[in-house]
Write a protein that holds these residues in place. Structure first.
Motif, PDB file in Angstrom:
ATOM      1  N   HIS A 200       3.335   2.006   0.565  1.00 59.27           N
ATOM      2  CA  HIS A 200       1.913   2.249   0.315  1.00 59.27           C
ATOM      3  C   HIS A 200       1.165   1.044   0.883  1.00 59.27           C
TER       4      HIS A 200
ATOM      5  N   GLN B  55       9.668   3.819  -0.615  1.00 57.47           N
ATOM      6  CA  GLN B  55       8.282   4.258  -0.704  1.00 57.47           C
ATOM      7  C   GLN B  55       7.404   3.147  -0.146  1.00 57.47           C
TER       8      GLN B  55
ATOM      9  N   SER C  31      16.060   5.093  -1.742  1.00 51.68           N
ATOM     10  CA  SER C  31      14.766   5.736  -1.528  1.00 51.68           C
ATOM     11  C   SER C  31      13.735   4.653  -1.257  1.00 51.68           C
TER      12      SER C  31
END
Length: 157
Positions: free
Chosen positions: A79, A77, A75
């Motif tokens: 930002h 992510q 996974s």
């Protein structure tokens, strides 16, 4: 042009290829060239600084005749300029002549700079600290260190 997720995937894969190759020069290319890097190997104390982290990889490579990873449940992510990859490293290796298999839950942290994505030290903070220092704004991606110390800067995830 590759998406940011594809670039983070490539950076994470480069780390695992460097690990499997037992080549310190390849490992050096995936880490940020900074004194503030940190690394935690399973069962080891936290290592701080470029020299300590690279020395740990040299020791691992010298004592691991072969290692192979199969990555699962990956996974990613992202930002801003900060990305984290959580995954399971399903590894096969040899230790003292014995075949060893293990599954390790791993989080690899990357930060993007002019040269691309590289591994970085990070911190997870609680809501109290977020409220006190970021006044209701998201602290994700912000950096901090202890005042008046030579401690490294940490990026909040």
């Amino acid at each position: 042009m590759a998406s940011e997720e594809e670039l983070v995937t490539k950076a994470n894969e480069a780390f695992n290829r460097a690990f499997e190759s037992s080549d310190i020069k390849k490992m050096e290319t995936v880490w940020a060239k900074a004194v503030h890097i940190e690394c935690g190997h399973p069962g080891w104390r936290v290592l701080r600084g470029w020299d300590a982290v690279m020395e740990s990889w040299k020791q691992i490579f010298e004592n691991t005749p072969a290692i192979q990873f199969m990555l699962t449940d990956v996974s990613i992510q992202i930002h801003g300029t900060l990305a984290w990859v959580t995954l399971y490293e399903n590894l096969n290796s040899k230790l003292e002549g014995q075949d060893v298999s293990a599954t390790i839950l791993t989080t690899n942290i990357f930060q993007k700079d002019a040269e691309g994505w590289s591994m970085q030290p990070v911190a997870i903070i609680n809501q109290t600290m977020a409220d006190r220092f970021w006044n209701g704004k998201s602290p994700i991606g912000a950096r901090f260190r202890q005042a008046r110390t030579p401690e490294p800067w940490f990026t909040i995830i």
